[in-house]
Design a protein around this motif. Structure first.
Motif, mmCIF file in Angstrom:
data_model
loop_
_atom_site.group_PDB
_atom_site.id
_atom_site.type_symbol
_atom_site.label_atom_id
_atom_site.label_comp_id
_atom_site.label_asym_id
_atom_site.label_seq_id
_atom_site.Cartn_x
_atom_site.Cartn_y
_atom_site.Cartn_z
ATOM 1 N N LEU A 78 0.831 -1.209 0.000
ATOM 2 C CA LEU A 78 0.000 0.000 0.000
ATOM 3 C C LEU A 78 0.862 1.254 0.000
ATOM 4 N N SER A 79 1.898 1.257 0.860
ATOM 5 C CA SER A 79 2.648 2.508 0.974
ATOM 6 C C SER A 79 3.456 2.763 -0.287
ATOM 7 N N SER A 80 3.907 1.708 -0.995
ATOM 8 C CA SER A 80 4.659 2.023 -2.209
ATOM 9 C C SER A 80 3.732 2.524 -3.315
ATOM 10 N N ILE A 81 2.534 1.963 -3.430
ATOM 11 C CA ILE A 81 1.605 2.465 -4.463
ATOM 12 C C ILE A 81 1.190 3.904 -4.145
ATOM 13 N N LEU A 82 0.754 4.124 -2.897
ATOM 14 C CA LEU A 82 0.278 5.458 -2.524
ATOM 15 C C LEU A 82 1.412 6.481 -2.586
ATOM 16 N N GLY A 83 2.618 6.017 -2.211
ATOM 17 C CA GLY A 83 3.762 6.925 -2.202
ATOM 18 C C GLY A 83 4.073 7.459 -3.584
ATOM 19 N N VAL A 84 4.023 6.594 -4.581
ATOM 20 C CA VAL A 84 4.294 7.051 -5.945
ATOM 21 C C VAL A 84 3.262 8.099 -6.362
ATOM 22 N N HIS A 85 2.002 7.871 -6.008
ATOM 23 C CA HIS A 85 0.968 8.862 -6.329
ATOM 24 C C HIS A 85 1.294 10.202 -5.680
ATOM 25 N N LEU A 86 1.631 10.139 -4.395
ATOM 26 C CA LEU A 86 1.925 11.372 -3.656
ATOM 27 C C LEU A 86 3.109 12.102 -4.280
ATOM 28 N N ALA A 87 4.147 11.328 -4.644
ATOM 29 C CA ALA A 87 5.351 11.948 -5.187
ATOM 30 C C ALA A 87 5.052 12.648 -6.501
ATOM 31 N N ILE A 88 4.197 12.042 -7.312
ATOM 32 C CA ILE A 88 3.884 12.674 -8.589
ATOM 33 C C ILE A 88 3.015 13.910 -8.369
ATOM 34 N N TRP A 89 2.114 13.792 -7.422
ATOM 35 C CA TRP A 89 1.225 14.926 -7.137
ATOM 36 C C TRP A 89 2.018 16.140 -6.646
ATOM 37 N N LEU A 90 2.953 15.889 -5.712
ATOM 38 C CA LEU A 90 3.683 16.995 -5.103
ATOM 39 C C LEU A 90 4.999 17.291 -5.801
ATOM 40 N N ASP A 91 5.382 16.455 -6.776
ATOM 41 C CA ASP A 91 6.658 16.611 -7.462
ATOM 42 C C ASP A 91 7.811 16.581 -6.447
ATOM 43 N N CYS A 92 7.882 15.526 -5.654
ATOM 44 C CA CYS A 92 8.967 15.444 -4.668
ATOM 45 C C CYS A 92 9.609 14.057 -4.718
ATOM 46 N N SER A 93 10.503 13.818 -3.755
ATOM 47 C CA SER A 93 11.267 12.572 -3.738
ATOM 48 C C SER A 93 10.353 11.354 -3.571
ATOM 49 N N MET A 94 10.579 10.342 -4.439
ATOM 50 C CA MET A 94 9.739 9.132 -4.406
ATOM 51 C C MET A 94 9.881 8.404 -3.070
ATOM 52 N N GLY A 100 10.944 9.473 -0.203
ATOM 53 C CA GLY A 100 10.372 10.270 0.877
ATOM 54 C C GLY A 100 8.861 10.132 0.907
ATOM 55 N N ALA A 101 8.246 10.213 -0.263
ATOM 56 C CA ALA A 101 6.781 10.150 -0.318
ATOM 57 C C ALA A 101 6.283 8.786 0.145
ATOM 58 N N MET A 102 7.012 7.727 -0.220
ATOM 59 C CA MET A 102 6.596 6.388 0.233
ATOM 60 C C MET A 102 6.597 6.327 1.760
ATOM 61 N N VAL A 103 7.648 6.891 2.368
ATOM 62 C CA VAL A 103 7.717 6.874 3.830
ATOM 63 C C VAL A 103 6.589 7.696 4.425
ATOM 64 N N VAL A 104 6.293 8.846 3.793
ATOM 65 C CA VAL A 104 5.209 9.676 4.305
ATOM 66 C C VAL A 104 3.898 8.887 4.285
ATOM 67 N N MET A 105 3.650 8.160 3.200
ATOM 68 C CA MET A 105 2.416 7.385 3.137
ATOM 69 C C MET A 105 2.424 6.259 4.170
ATOM 70 N N ALA A 106 3.601 5.649 4.355
ATOM 71 C CA ALA A 106 3.688 4.591 5.365
ATOM 72 C C ALA A 106 3.349 5.145 6.737
ATOM 73 N N ALA A 107 3.881 6.352 7.024
ATOM 74 C CA ALA A 107 3.595 6.971 8.325
ATOM 75 C C ALA A 107 2.112 7.305 8.431
ATOM 76 N N ALA A 108 1.520 7.739 7.323
ATOM 77 C CA ALA A 108 0.088 8.048 7.343
ATOM 78 C C ALA A 108 -0.716 6.786 7.657
ATOM 79 N N LEU A 109 -0.311 5.664 7.035
ATOM 80 C CA LEU A 109 -1.010 4.400 7.320
ATOM 81 C C LEU A 109 -0.856 4.035 8.793
ATOM 82 N N PHE A 110 0.347 4.284 9.331
ATOM 83 C CA PHE A 110 0.541 4.016 10.756
ATOM 84 C C PHE A 110 -0.424 4.850 11.585
ATOM 85 N N CYS A 111 -0.566 6.132 11.224
ATOM 86 C CA CYS A 111 -1.458 6.996 11.992
ATOM 87 C C CYS A 111 -2.890 6.464 11.928
ATOM 88 N N LEU A 112 -3.302 5.973 10.749
ATOM 89 C CA LEU A 112 -4.643 5.386 10.631
ATOM 90 C C LEU A 112 -4.794 4.228 11.608
#
Lengths: 321, 490
Positions: A248-264, A266-278
């Protein structure tokens, strides 16, 4: 705009790579969390840097085998230094970890900047990773069959091997992680398991390093396991859930990275952390929401009891101490 | 009162640091020549203002990190510093986004706020889930750092603005320290010293005995959060010079080295601040010697060298000292065992004759004659025996006799105690007594003897030397005799 509509092909490889890295890391990471060595993983993933640099300077080649050996030595050296500092002196383990990894990492950075023209390693690349360029590599062929980008193929082998190692030594790892006394009585030698795990951790870290960067490795050693352990208390379930989390975090992370134009990575980790928060908020057994409801239930129950108390004869008949 | 007076004493020195004159000169990073000798000369003549800033900055951050590091090391929160230093990266990026420039104040505020958020998150995770602190720290570290990396890469992809320098926060470049940075560092250093001086007792008590502090009514939570705030300050001012990744080393390593050298907190604070300062100066000097060398790693390496030296050569807790202590202990045990064997030889002859031959000793110890001779020489060296007839006749000195008696006495009393009081079988007690005879203190032996009603035979029927027997051997002129030998190391 969804990435898939643009170029499903190239982003597919990034997702696959991210998934492979996170799976391998999270499987090993689960055992680190159980053994309360989460930060040793952090330390090792920093300190393989000098191993890579020295291996490169000595051999002048970037072959995977040499890199592996260098990183393996550095990883085991880190654990040895940590043990030595905190067993031989009164410096505690946490300080020992901090000292060991920062020293080795500093040596690595200095080596790289001293020999910057000779070493094909970039300190920034080591941190961010270059996962975004995975699909640009020339594809590797095995036995005439086109397999995919070589780093993906290599990582796939490592991930499969990790699963194999865990399946083979499942009992040993389980017992020695939970009950060292029982492990000793079963004839499982704790140091062997310990250093074996550390060595395998170094292998996973270094193979993930070049293509995914240290930050993805450090995060994925801890976050999937931590998330899964909020949702279950059984090790097989936890292992399974952490693999789901990785995907989940790798799929969502790629989406986030493309949306924000940032490091892939980094974005994967951000999504992983978001899943943790959920999981942290909504976990059915130990989530924040559940705790809140439970404490409210307790509170109302207490109120009820206190309101009922004067009218309930049975409370008054209780013997008072 | 004393605290305030002490503070007033330091105040002028600190104000001096605030009044660093602004001189406009080339940044160190822009200097083109890289001849090592020339660079070293420049360094020591303090020609450039930028160099002065770098140096003063390094000194200030060394002091701040050293002081705060001492507290986090004794509180076992060393890796909290690591987490905090990674967690401030999003704050740095936010501060940068504020007006798209490297404004030290904006970055400072952003980084401090995010750092505090990070430390609060660690607390929240450990309090509300069953995850342990190490997992929580690792997770906050990685998650916040990843957010920071995303933001930094976003900034680098932005079309406009002065983006140079954001990436310097990763590994640090002391040369990039500006006048504004130095002011900020000085303010933080003054604040840290002030708070530590004024609230020294509170920090000390909560660090070493949290339970007592709570019971005595100290606001432990407030102190914890205050310390986290100071820690965030220290991390933020160090970022420019050391970089995000290695700040934690500046916190942990000097303090750990000081921890090995002293047992007193105030000395540890002094030492640690001094080590931090030395490492800061050394690190900026080394990175100045050549172009494009990052400062942080050199500072860290300087710290690690200091720690390594302390690890090896600290007078009490160092590895060499421990090794020597262990060696002298095993040598003493060896000597005492030889003395005991000499006693046994004499005892087997009912104490007829005073000297023991090397052959008899070798036979008793089941060793070669050469080994026995070596041991006798060792004993002679320590003035426990004298050797006659070309080393073949071994004679106790009064000291040696005393110690031999004491060992035999300890051994047999302990055997008796094990059989009588602990109901061990008589043939199972020898091994244990063999170990404990060397460490029993005089008080314990007297107690044992009393407990055993001054028995004079051990479980194997051999006589136990009494205190009187032990003292008999001593020279009459040496006055009141003390029992020696137990636990004494030389």
């Amino acid at each position: 705009m969804l990435p898939w509509t643009q170029s499903a092909f190239s982003f597919g490889w990034i997702v696959v790579m991210g998934f492979l890295v996170t799976t391998a890391c999270s499987l090993v990471g689960n055992y680190l969390i159980l053994r309360r060595m989460a930060l040793v993983g952090d330390a090792i993933s920093h300190s393989v840097l000098p191993g890579l640099a020295v291996a490169f300077l000595l051999s002048q080649s970037r072959s995977s085998l040499v890199m592996f050996i260098g990183a393996l030595c550095a990883g085991v050296l880190t654990t040895v230094i940590i043990e030595m500092i905190h067993k031989k002196t009164r410096v505690k383990q946490d300080s020992a970890i901090g000292i060991a990894f920062s020293t080795l990492f500093a040596i690595g950075v200095i080596l790289i900047s001293l020999f910057a023209d000779k070493v094909d390693l970039d300190q920034d690349c080591v941190l961010y990773g270059e996962i975004a360029f995975v699909h640009l590599e020339p594809f590797a062929t095995v036995g005439g069959i086109i397999m995919g980008p070589p780093s993906v193929v290599r990582m796939a082998c490592i991930t499969l091997l990790t699963i194999l190692v865990i399946a083979l030594f499942y009992k040993e790892l389980l017992v020695s992680s939970f009950d060292s006394g029982l492990a000793a009585s079963m004839g499982i030698r704790a140091p062997v398991v310990h250093y074996g795990l550390m060595a395998w951790l170094s292998v996973v870290v270094v193979s993930a390093f070049e293509s995914a960067g240290a930050i993805l490795v450090i995060a994925m050693l801890i976050i999937p396991g931590a998330t899964a352990s909020l949702l279950s208390t059984r090790l097989p379930t936890i292992l399974f859930l952490s693999v789901i989390h990785a995907a989940l975090s790798s799929i969502l992370g790629v989406h986030l990275a493309i949306w924000l134009d940032c490091s892939m990575a980094g974005a994967m980790v951000v999504m992983a952390a978001a899943l943790f928060c959920l999981a942290w908020v909504f976990s059915p057994t130990q989530g924040l929401l559940q705790r809140l409801m439970r404490s409210r239930d307790d509170f109302t129950q207490l109120n009820e009891i206190q309101t009922l108390k004067p009218h309930e004869p049975q409370f008054e008949s209780l013997p008072t101490a | 009162m004393a605290a305030i007076r002490r503070f007033l004493f330091y105040l002028p020195c600190l104000i001096f640091l605030l009044l660093v004159e602004p001189v406009h000169a080339a940044k160190i990073s822009e200097i083109s020549e890289t001849h090592v000798g020339e660079q070293a000369l420049r360094f020591f003549t303090f020609q450039d203002a930028a160099l002065r800033y770098a140096l003063i900055g390094s000194v200030l951050l060394g002091i701040t990190c050293g002081l705060l590091g001492s507290f986090i090391v004794v509180r076992r929160m060393a890796l909290m510093g690591d987490a905090l230093s990674h967690a401030v990266l999003p704050g740095v990026a936010l501060g940068f986004l504020w007006n798209m420039n490297k404004d030290p104040v904006a970055i400072f505020v952003g980084a401090t706020l995010v750092g505090l958020l990070g430390s609060a998150t660690v607390g929240l995770i450990t309090n509300t889930t069953r995850l342990k602190e190490d997992s929580a720290i690792g997770m906050v570290l990685a998650a916040f750092f990843a957010v920071g990396i995303c933001m930094v890469t976003m900034i680098q992809h932005l079309p406009k603005g002065n983006k140079s320098g954001v990436d310097k926060f990763l590994f640090g470049q002391a040369a990039a320290i500006s006048e504004g940075d130095v002011r900020l560092m000085a303010i933080v250093t003054v604040l840290t010293i002030l708070l530590i001086v004024v609230f020294y007792k509170e920090f000390l008590v909560t660090s070493f005995d949290a339970g007592f502090a709570k019971a005595a009514g100290f606001p432990t939570r407030l102190i914890h959060h205050g310390m986290m705030l100071l820690l965030a300050f220290a991390v933020v001012i160090s970022l420019q010079a050391v970089g995000v990744v290695l700040v934690s080393a500046m916190l942990i390593t000097p303090a750990a080295a000081a921890y090995l050298l002293t047992d007193r907190m105030n000395r540890m604070l002094w030492l640690s601040a001094f080590f931090g300062m030395a490492a800061g100066v050394l690190g900026s000097f080394l990175s100045f010697l050549s172009n494009n060398l990052p400062t942080g790693p050199f500072m860290v390496l300087a710290c690690s060298t200091i720690f390594g030296l302390a690890f090896l050569f600290a007078p009490r807790h160092g590895v060499v000292a421990r090794w020597l202590r262990q060696r002298s202990r095993s040598a003493r045990i060896q000597r005492e065992n030889t003395l005991k064997s000499l006693y046994h030889v004499l005892e087997s002859r009912d104490f007829h004759g005073e000297s023991v031959s090397t052959h008899e000793l070798a036979e008793q110890r089941r060793e070669t004659v050469e080994d026995a001779r070596q041991q006798a020489l060792q004993l002679q060296h320590h003035e426990l025996v004298t050797l006659h007839d070309e080393g073949d006749a071994i004679l106790f000195t009064p000291d040696g006799w005393q110690r031999a008696c004491a060992m035999v006495r300890n051994h047999r009393l302990w055997e008796l105690y094990l059989t009588n009081a602990a109901h061990f079988a008589a043939d199972h007690v020898h091994e244990d007594a063999e170990k404990i005879e060397h460490v029993l203190g005089e008080e314990v032996v007297l107690q044992l003897e009393k407990r055993l009603q001054y028995a004079n035979k051990d479980p194997h029927g051999r006589p136990i030397p009494s205190l009187h027997d032990v003292r008999q051997g001593a020279r009459a002129e040496s006055g009141p005799v003390e029992l020696v030998g137990y636990g004494r190391e030389d």
